[in-house]
Design a protein around this motif. Structure first.
Motif, mmCIF file in Angstrom:
data_model
loop_
_atom_site.group_PDB
_atom_site.id
_atom_site.type_symbol
_atom_site.label_atom_id
_atom_site.label_comp_id
_atom_site.label_asym_id
_atom_site.label_seq_id
_atom_site.Cartn_x
_atom_site.Cartn_y
_atom_site.Cartn_z
ATOM 1 N N GLN A 35 8.110 3.110 -6.558
ATOM 2 C CA GLN A 35 7.052 2.109 -6.649
ATOM 3 C C GLN A 35 7.514 0.932 -7.640
ATOM 4 O OE1 GLN A 35 3.164 3.606 -6.869
ATOM 5 N NE2 GLN A 35 2.157 1.671 -7.670
ATOM 6 N N CYS A 62 0.742 -1.266 0.066
ATOM 7 C CA CYS A 62 -0.014 -0.140 0.059
ATOM 8 C C CYS A 62 0.798 1.243 0.070
ATOM 9 C CB CYS A 62 -0.817 -0.037 1.308
ATOM 10 S SG CYS A 62 -1.653 -1.601 1.475
ATOM 11 N N CYS A 63 1.813 1.301 -0.799
ATOM 12 C CA CYS A 63 3.032 2.161 -0.767
ATOM 13 C C CYS A 63 2.510 3.680 -1.000
ATOM 14 C CB CYS A 63 4.331 1.699 -1.912
ATOM 15 S SG CYS A 63 3.562 2.064 -3.423
ATOM 16 N N ASN A 64 1.502 3.961 -1.771
ATOM 17 C CA ASN A 64 1.045 5.303 -1.501
ATOM 18 C C ASN A 64 2.124 6.233 -1.945
ATOM 19 O OD1 ASN A 64 0.332 8.051 -0.047
ATOM 20 N ND2 ASN A 64 -1.642 6.954 -0.508
ATOM 21 N N ASP A 84 1.177 -0.742 -5.140
ATOM 22 C CA ASP A 84 -0.107 -0.224 -4.880
ATOM 23 C C ASP A 84 -1.138 -0.312 -5.882
ATOM 24 O OD1 ASP A 84 -2.247 1.919 -3.989
ATOM 25 O OD2 ASP A 84 -0.832 2.570 -2.391
#
Length: 252
Positions: free
Chosen positions: A85, A55-57, A76
């Motif tokens: 990412q 859920c790296c946002n 994500d």
């Protein structure tokens, strides 16, 4: 594992969501560093371990993890523009052979899908799973029956000081922001929160002794905050740029 973009079939799979359906509440970096300290206290050599942040946002959790872990695989369901990412993909898909080989899965999962994310993470992590959740997450019969009864946490780590999250932006809690109140009057104020957060950590056998430990994370925000952790205050939240719609700023 590398930080280059992953173009596997699994990573290319996406769950298309409306922007307002995503739990876009970036985690302050200091809260992740606090977890890493707790894991090191348990004897884990994180520098020899790999992690997955699904859920790296915008990278506010993945980057502090990279300070401690040997490598971090960051994904994500949405591309928030984070340069680190590895792919845009739904964590809950069947990753099959495309799943990275990791020791820990560390995440701030969507609240409504927290149970599913933790269950899925336990399938992929070789050593353990750490989830940053509202402290009330431990309540409820459904989650108890589906998770906690048979797979209780090894560590329950509530924060003594509040971790304040804002929707869609990471703000320094020491910097006041402009808010328009219900009476139409604006003022600069430091946001507060009525929501308590905890890290829940699962350790898989044989490393887990079958017992759960409840241990508070002592105040550490100032000590674990680093220069550059917070982006500049957005213009629309500064007093001189105040507008009528600024009351929409939401923190939890």
């Amino acid at each position: 594992m590398t930080r280059t973009a992953n173009t596997s079939a699994a990573v290319r799979q996406q769950r298309h969501e409306a922007p307002d359906s995503l739990d876009d509440f970036p985690t302050p970096p200091w809260a992740t560093r606090a977890l890493c300290e707790e894991l090191a206290r348990e004897g884990f050599d994180l520098a020899a371990m790999d992690a997955w942040e699904p859920c790296c946002n915008r990278g506010y959790m993945a980057e502090p993890l990279r300070e401690s872990f040997r490598s971090v695989f960051a994904t994500d369901v949405k591309d928030y523009g984070y340069a680190g990412q590895n792919g845009v993909a739904d964590f809950l898909i069947d990753w099959a052979q495309d799943a990275p080989k990791v020791d820990f899965v560390v995440m701030n999962p969507p609240f409504k899908l927290g149970l599913e994310f933790i269950q899925h993470a336990l399938k992929h992590a070789r050593v353990g799973v750490a989830a940053f959740v509202r402290s009330a997450f431990v309540e409820g019969g459904a989650r108890y029956g589906a998770l906690f009864r048979d797979r209780p946490e090894a560590l329950v780590l509530p924060f003594v000081e509040r971790v304040v999250l804002w929707r869609g932006v990471l703000l320094d809690p020491e910097v006041p922001v402009w808010r328009v109140k219900k009476d139409g009057q604006g003022a600069l104020e430091k946001p507060t929160s009525a929501t308590a957060y905890s890290w829940l950590v699962w350790i898989k056998p044989p490393m887990w002794n079958g017992r759960s430990e409840h241990r508070r994370i002592a105040p550490c925000r100032q000590r674990l905050t680093r220069p550059g952790d917070y982006p500049p205050l957005p213009q629309h939240l500064r007093a001189q740029e105040a507008r009528e719609d600024q009351g929409k700023l939401e923190w939890v």
